[in-house]
Design a protein around this motif. Structure first.
Motif, PDB file in Angstrom:
ATOM      1  N   GLU A 106       0.824  -1.210   0.000  1.00 16.94           N
ATOM      2  CA  GLU A 106       0.000   0.000   0.000  1.00 16.94           C
ATOM      3  C   GLU A 106       0.860   1.263   0.000  1.00 16.94           C
ATOM      4  OE1 GLU A 106      -3.206   0.765  -0.081  1.00 16.94           O
ATOM      5  OE2 GLU A 106      -3.902  -1.294  -0.318  1.00 16.94           O
TER       6      GLU A 106
ATOM      7  N   GLU B  87      -0.442   6.061   3.294  1.00 11.81           N
ATOM      8  CA  GLU B  87      -1.745   6.043   3.937  1.00 11.81           C
ATOM      9  C   GLU B  87      -2.668   5.082   3.191  1.00 11.81           C
ATOM     10  OE1 GLU B  87      -3.810   9.577   4.977  1.00 11.81           O
ATOM     11  OE2 GLU B  87      -1.989  10.639   5.608  1.00 11.81           O
TER      12      GLU B  87
ATOM     13  N   GLN C  24      -6.620   2.504   3.478  1.00 12.79           N
ATOM     14  CA  GLN C  24      -7.846   2.110   4.160  1.00 12.79           C
ATOM     15  C   GLN C  24      -7.649   0.737   4.812  1.00 12.79           C
ATOM     16  OE1 GLN C  24     -10.668   3.627   4.683  1.00 12.79           O
ATOM     17  NE2 GLN C  24     -10.537   5.421   3.330  1.00 12.79           N
ATOM     18  N   GLU C  25      -7.866   0.663   6.098  1.00 12.26           N
ATOM     19  CA  GLU C  25      -7.685  -0.601   6.815  1.00 12.26           C
ATOM     20  C   GLU C  25      -8.616  -1.686   6.282  1.00 12.26           C
ATOM     21  OE1 GLU C  25      -7.842  -2.423  11.369  1.00 12.26           O
ATOM     22  OE2 GLU C  25      -8.134  -0.276  11.023  1.00 12.26           O
TER      23      GLU C  25
ATOM     24  N   ALA D  64     -13.522   5.509  12.398  1.00 11.57           N
ATOM     25  CA  ALA D  64     -14.694   4.972  11.702  1.00 11.57           C
ATOM     26  C   ALA D  64     -15.942   5.701  12.172  1.00 11.57           C
ATOM     27  CB  ALA D  64     -14.819   3.484  11.982  1.00 11.57           C
TER      28      ALA D  64
ATOM     29  N   HIS E  32     -13.076   0.564   9.703  1.00  9.84           N
ATOM     30  CA  HIS E  32     -13.442   1.461   8.592  1.00  9.84           C
ATOM     31  C   HIS E  32     -12.784   2.834   8.847  1.00  9.84           C
ATOM     32  CE1 HIS E  32     -16.418  -0.912   6.279  1.00  9.84           C
ATOM     33  NE2 HIS E  32     -16.478  -1.586   7.414  1.00  9.84           N
ATOM     34  N   ARG E  33     -11.477   2.859   8.729  1.00  5.66           N
ATOM     35  CA  ARG E  33     -10.700   4.056   9.002  1.00  5.66           C
ATOM     36  C   ARG E  33      -9.429   4.057   8.147  1.00  5.66           C
ATOM     37  NH1 ARG E  33      -8.667   2.018  15.038  1.00  5.66           N
ATOM     38  NH2 ARG E  33      -7.649   0.120  14.284  1.00  5.66           N
ATOM     39  N   ARG E  34      -8.738   5.194   8.153  1.00  2.00           N
ATOM     40  CA  ARG E  34      -7.480   5.299   7.429  1.00  2.00           C
ATOM     41  C   ARG E  34      -6.314   5.152   8.405  1.00  2.00           C
ATOM     42  NH1 ARG E  34      -7.423   6.565   2.301  1.00  2.00           N
ATOM     43  NH2 ARG E  34      -5.249   7.187   2.359  1.00  2.00           N
TER      44      ARG E  34
END
Length: 320
Positions: A260, A263, A265-266, A305, A313-315
């Motif tokens: 990736e 940064e 998206q998890e 999130a 649901h976070r970066r």
């Protein structure tokens, strides 16, 4: 016939299978999810076409299915996630509750705690019913696979049957094939029974086998050894269920993170780990291991999130 499965999805699908294909197809609401690789929003036309295709597929599946028969009251699902956490208890209790709460801590608003409580309560109620029914001489059929939670569930249940002194003449098992060749010339692999559609269960009955008492005893003995070891994880290695450390799957996660940008998206990492490697683990476990990497300073949380979404649901950002 008592039916035993080791997951909520498998339990729901098997219940539907009992009458699936019976009578004329009535149709019903079918939801579809469409995504584009570039992140663009699908058009109404694309969504409509996808729904039409899904509905036609469902109709054909119904018309070609043979109902499995039986009653939903004969189906018992045990979703204890026994490949993870402490398994030293003789009956699922506080320690299993703690393992489930830890695993489901990714969910918002204490949903994970409520889910863990519901699972433990239904498990012990269902165990009592199954024990009483087998004592009365009823037969049971156990559905399992190479997926770690289902394989652990299988060994755990054999351990119980041995304790209950259930006759081998009462026990039937069905193991999910590792792969299947379909008519269109494709190979299909399912990781667990939860991926089985309601119209498919009936054709697996021919795989059913009886087991000798010595097999039940052997499985019980192996589960007892795993209980004594009481490792953080249990995995399938060369066809054998073995104890393992929590870090066994980390290399797969780190491999996807390395691919990736700084940064990312998890949720995308979790989706790729589950889909690409088919390890038979849950999104909850991958999220838990990523959380450990955050605590270790390997990753930094860049955004949170939404309140109603799982925590992953976070970066995230790679730490230097």
């Amino acid at each position: 016939m008592i039916e035993i499965v080791f997951g909520d999805s498998a339990c729901g699908s098997l219940k539907m299978a009992q009458n699936y294909g019976k009578g004329k197809y009535q149709g019903g609401y079918i939801g579809v999810i469409i995504s584009h690789a570039d992140g663009s929003k699908p058009s109404k036309r694309e969504i409509k076409a996808a729904k039409r295709e899904a509905e036609e597929k469902e109709r054909l599946a119904w018309e070609n299915a043979a109902p499995l028969g039986g009653s939903p009251a004969n189906i018992y699902g045990f979703s204890l996630k026994l490949s993870i956490g402490d398994i030293s208890e003789e009956q699922p209790g506080t320690k299993r509750m703690q393992a489930l709460e830890r695993l489901y801590s990714i969910y918002p608003n204490d949903e994970g705690q409520q889910l863990a409580q519901e699972i433990l309560k239904s498990t012990n109620e269902n165990l009592k019913k199954v024990k009483e029914r087998t004592a009365d001489g009823e037969s049971l059929r156990i559905w399992y696979s190479n997926q770690p939670d289902e394989m652990c569930g299988f060994y755990w249940f054999m351990y119980l049957l041995n304790q209950w002194k259930v006759s081998d003449e009462q026990v039937f098992i069905v193991k999910l094939p590792e792969w299947e060749a379909h008519e269109k010339g494709t190979i299909v692999r399912k990781t667990n029974w939860g991926e089985t559609a309601p119209g498919e269960w009936n054709r697996y009955i021919e795989l059913q086998k009886t087991v000798p008492q010595i097999f039940i005893q052997s499985c019980a003995s192996h589960w007892l050894e795993l209980k004594r070891e009481n490792a953080p994880l249990r995995i399938l290695l060369n066809g054998q269920l073995v104890s393992s450390s929590e870090k066994i799957y980390d290399d797969f996660i780190l491999r996807e993170i390395a691919a990736e940008n700084e940064e990312f998206q998890e949720a995308m990492i979790i989706g790729r780990v589950l889909g690409k490697y088919q390890l038979g683990i849950s999104d909850s476990w991958v999220a838990f291991r990523i959380e450990e990497m955050i605590h270790a300073g390997k990753l930094t949380v860049m955004s949170s999130a939404d309140e109603d979404m799982p925590v992953y649901h976070r970066r995230l950002k790679k730490s230097i």
